[in-house]
Design an enzyme around this catalytic site. Structure first.
Site, short mmCIF file in Angstrom:
data_model
loop_
_atom_site.label_atom_id
_atom_site.label_comp_id
_atom_site.label_asym_id
_atom_site.label_seq_id
_atom_site.Cartn_x
_atom_site.Cartn_y
_atom_site.Cartn_z
CG ASP A 40 -24.71 22.32 64.26
OD1 ASP A 40 -25.56 21.22 64.43
OD2 ASP A 40 -23.79 21.68 63.41
CD GLU A 43 -27.12 17.76 66.22
OE1 GLU A 43 -27.68 17.79 65.31
OE2 GLU A 43 -25.64 18.53 65.95
#
Length: 883
Positions: free
Chosen positions: A552, A605
């Site tokens: 993330d 990401e």
């Protein structure tokens, strides 16, 4: 009270060893002792002492004799203190007076508290009374004897004031050096620190010796043993209970030198086996080893259910310069709650959860729990084959799930009965779990982690989570997990200023404060912190058989100026904005994971155009950096552009045609995943179907057409839960997907079920059509047929597998039927047939289809030698394969 030793057998040897023996002094030199003894003889007390010693041999168990002995001894040592013989007063002096006064008080304590063998010199084995032996060695008429050999003088077993103070204030670095059993002149000194205890008794074989209560939780005694016993036990009496336990301070460190070396180097790839709470058998005794990294701490203690959450009596020892503290606690096992009580550099204390805890309490409770896994895996076949084909050359369609809200109220084990079957039925190859690691605030969806090594206890135990992963694997479904190494929350029981100073976070406030989320960023330049995170990635892959990590917020890690204004960040050593520490960390993490766990994939990401996200770490790019080493990258550009296009009314789409075609300009710069994730269906962004314009029929038609376009586009697919059946409302972690939309009693149920049926068919055809995934990262696997038909709102392209077998995908993003629409095609395909048509009636469409095989005509079109004519349904995508 004089300490008592009570042999259970009554043999002469044991009885002799257990006799109380008077001591003369503990803090003065031998010459001073001799002078005092001589003075005592001159005053006529030697005879009294000798007579008393003989009487004690007969009446050792009587309290009255002990009290007389105290009074007599006090007269010999300090006649002026005859009225100050109370045991508590002496103990109090030992802590509160200045150094010389502490020594005197310690002498008084020793006089009252030494067990039988405490004062016995080596000749005690011959049953020579200690007093008599002392008189023989130090004649009363000589003031300063000069023996030919050093005289062995028994010492007081009681702790000195300095050690007592350090233990009481939680600042002792080496409690094992003073607590436990230690050989001293005259025998073995036993010391215990048990606050709130009424008494402590040492048990050595058949021998029991009650230690002297030195006050404030300290107990001590001296036994006439030749060496420290290999094993002994403590009977610790509290009000209403007695604990029979091993002494935690008799054990050697339970952490090896190699572990400490690797921790110090920041290279311990199995850090979870070295730090945290580890149930084990150590020196033949079962218990739990507790270890924690806290280099700035002045002291660390262990607090938990086993000591009434008072860490005072469980100080840990510092293991050299590594900053690691350790304590093996016998008798403690799986299920015990604990935390670390840390004394900060300023002397204040803080109670912290274990950063390496493998299990935690369910929020809002915050304690760590001793954990020992008993799960037996049944996914060997899955693990053996998962790495047989590189992920970028394999089918890869992902169903993203927030476990806590997918079916609210279900546990990990209950989810294991439903989720694998549901995902398998829809044909997805993988599930991606939003963060599973423990987090205090459910509204963060797991992206603000406090327990990096513990699955959230909201849904069950770590073994329960393993059971879920196992069930998914046995159903043939891979498990990806969101992993959050970018930042952590500021909760004062977790990682923030863990040992009183910045430790896991960067010491520079400009580098540590995350500007978007109010959290703290990790200090990626500190080797121990980097080790903590790299080992954490391995932990999930190795211990929980996770097949991939979606990392993330990578962009926030890569740039020093991320969400910061000028003046709020400092350039790197080259004057650039790149966070070189974060780059090195990501490279190390990826290289280590791929080396140790074959078949696992890492996914970034990353929302910028950073060069080389999925390039190998050893290959440098134009910017001079090696690749970050990820296997896949989320294509955030495609997601943003394509959704912008679909949100437009069809009449306006021709002006935004490039938003659907631009992705092919850079499609092969990285290995991409096309994500329609949770981020796109919350916070006012609306659900996927609700983004579409027009009435309900048009919205659903656009929704289906978009999914067909997405599944055919180069790259892997990811779809968030609820979007597979066109949920109209935004996702909420409080109640999850609107499953009631699929209730047959609901009037519009066929509309939602039709979209779900389309997802099933898309996945089925996708998995059986190598052209859609085999050459995802190879430009030769894609060819535009027509990419500039803006006025028609039409997109058509060919996909090829490794053998050159094509699939033709055509999307008509206008609400009109286009009959006899001509498209150029290869001339080596004799006929085409529809494999998928998103406008089919079974999906809720208008059922404009091409039911018969379509044969090419020799008319060149779109630069190709042949062409076909087909009917394009409104707001639909059609897939055609060679017949």
């Amino acid at each position: 009270m004089t300490p008592r030793t009570t042999p259970s057998s009554g043999s002469e040897a044991e009885s002799t060893a257990a006799q109380p023996v008077e001591k003369t002094s503990v803090a003065k030199r031998a010459t001073t002792r001799a002078a005092e003894a001589a003075e005592a003889v001159k005053k006529g007390t030697a005879k009294k002492v000798t007579a008393k010693a003989a009487g004690q041999k007969k009446t050792a168990a009587k309290k009255t004799a002990g009290k007389k002995a105290e009074a007599k001894k006090a007269e010999v040592q300090k006649p002026a203190a005859k009225k100050a013989t109370a045991k508590k007063a002496v103990a109090k002096k030992a802590v509160t007076k200045k150094a010389t006064a502490r020594t005197t008080a310690a002498k008084g304590t020793a006089a009252k508290g030494a067990p039988a063998k405490a004062a016995a010199p080596k000749k005690a084995a011959k049953k020579i009374p200690a007093q008599k032996a002392a008189q023989k060695k130090i004649p009363a008429q000589k003031a300063v004897p000069k023996p030919a050999e050093p005289v062995e003088v028994a010492v007081s077993p009681a702790l000195d004031a300095v050690d007592r103070d350090r233990l009481l204030t939680g600042t002792h670095h080496a409690p094992h050096s003073v607590l436990g059993a230690h050989p001293v002149p005259g025998g073995v000194a036993f010391r215990a620190f048990r606050p709130f205890a009424l008494s402590v008794t040492v048990v050595v074989g058949n021998l029991r010796a009650e230690l002297h209560d030195d006050g404030e939780g300290f107990f001590s005694g001296l036994l006439a043993l030749r060496e420290v016993p290999a094993g002994y036990r403590l009977l610790v009496a509290y009000e209403g209970s007695v604990q029979d336990t091993e002494d935690a301070y008799r054990f050697l460190p339970a952490l090896g030198e190699l572990d400490l070396h690797l921790i110090g180097e920041g290279r311990h790839e199995e850090l979870w086996r070295a730090l945290g709470a580890e149930p084990m058998t150590h020196q033949g005794v079962t218990g739990t080893r507790f270890t924690v990294w806290a280099p700035n701490a002045r002291g660390v203690s262990l607090a938990g259910t086993f000591n009434f959450w008072d860490g005072t009596g469980y100080p840990m020892r510092s293991l050299g310069g590594t900053g690691v503290w350790e304590l093996f606690v016998p008798g403690i096992g799986e299920g015990e709650l604990y935390k670390f009580e840390i004394t900060r550099p300023d002397g204040s204390k803080t109670l912290r959860a274990d950063p390496m805890a493998r299990r935690t309490e369910a929020p809002p409770n915050t304690s760590s729990i001793v954990y020992a896994s008993e799960h037996e895996w049944g996914d060997a076949a899955w693990l053996e084959r998962r790495g047989s084909v590189p992920v970028h050359e394999a089918p890869f369609s992902v169903y993203e799930v927030h476990l806590a809200s997918w079916r609210p109220g279900l546990t990990y084990r209950q989810l294991a009965e439903q989720l694998p079957a549901y995902v398998k039925d829809l044909g997805f190859t993988h599930v991606e779990l939003m963060p599973v690691a423990e987090h205090p605030f459910g509204g963060s969806w797991g992206y603000q982690v406090t327990g990096f090594y513990a699955p959230t206890a909201r849904l069950g135990t770590p073994d329960d989570f393993k059971y879920l992963v196992d069930a998914l694997h046995r159903a043939g479904i891979g498990v990806l997990m969101d992993w959050v190494p970018a930042h952590f929350p500021r909760d004062d029981w977790a990682l923030a200023e863990f040992d009183g100073r910045p430790l896991y976070e960067h010491e520079d406030p400009l580098r540590s404060a995350h500007p978007d989320w109010g959290t703290l960023e990790f200090d990626f330049g500190r080797r121990e912190v980097r080790n903590f995170l790299v080992a954490n990635a391995l932990y999930w892959c190795e211990e929980f058989h996770i097949d991939g990590l979606r990392v993330d917020a990578v962009a926030s890690m890569l740039y020093l100026d991320y969400s910061r204004e000028p003046g709020q960040w400092v350039p790197n050593e080259h004057g650039g904005r790149e966070n070189l520490d974060a780059v090195a960390f990501l490279q190390e993490m990826n290289a280590t994971v791929y080396r140790r766990v074959p078949g696992v994939v890492t996914i970034a990401e990353e929302s910028t155009a950073w060069d080389g996200v999925t390039r190998p770490t050893h290959v440098s790019g134009p910017g001079g950096f090696g690749g970050l080493g990820f296997g896949l990258k989320w294509n955030m550009g495609w997601m943003h552009d394509s959704l912008e296009y679909m949100a437009k009314e069809p009449v306006h789409r021709k002006y935004h045609h490039n938003e659907m075609t631009f992705s092919m300009v850079y499609a092969y710069s990285e290995n991409y995943v096309l994500p329609i994730s949770h981020d796109e269906v919350v916070h006012g962004k609306r659900s996927l179907v609700s983004k579409m314009p027009g009435d309900w029929w048009q919205q659903r038609a656009d929704h289906r057409a978009y999914l067909g376009f997405m599944w055919a586009h180069p790259g892997k697919q990811l779809l968030f839960m609820g979007q597979e059946f066109a949920q109209g409302a935004e996702w909420s972690e409080a109640h999850g997907p609107d499953w009631w939309l699929l209730d047959p009693a609901y009037g519009a149920e066929p509309d939602h079920r039709g979209v779900r049926d389309l997802i099933r068919d898309l996945n089925t055809v996708y998995r059986h059509t190598p052209a859609l995934w085999q050459r995802d990262t190879d430009p030769s696997g894609f060819q535009w047929v027509v990419g500039d038909a803006a006025d028609d709102n039409v997109f058509a392209f060919l996909r090829y597998d490794a053998e050159g077998v094509p699939l033709l995908a055509v999307s008509n993003m206008s609400p009109v039927v286009r009959d006899e629409y001509r498209l150029g095609v290869p001339d080596d395909v004799p006929a085409w047939h529809e494999a998928v048509n998103t406008d089919a009636a079974k999906y809720g469409g208008s059922d404009v289809t091409n039911p018969d095989p379509i044969k090419p005509e020799p008319q060149p079109w779109h630069g190709r030698p042949a062409s076909i004519r087909l009917t394009l349904p409104p707001l639909a995508t059609v897939w055609l394969r060679p017949a």
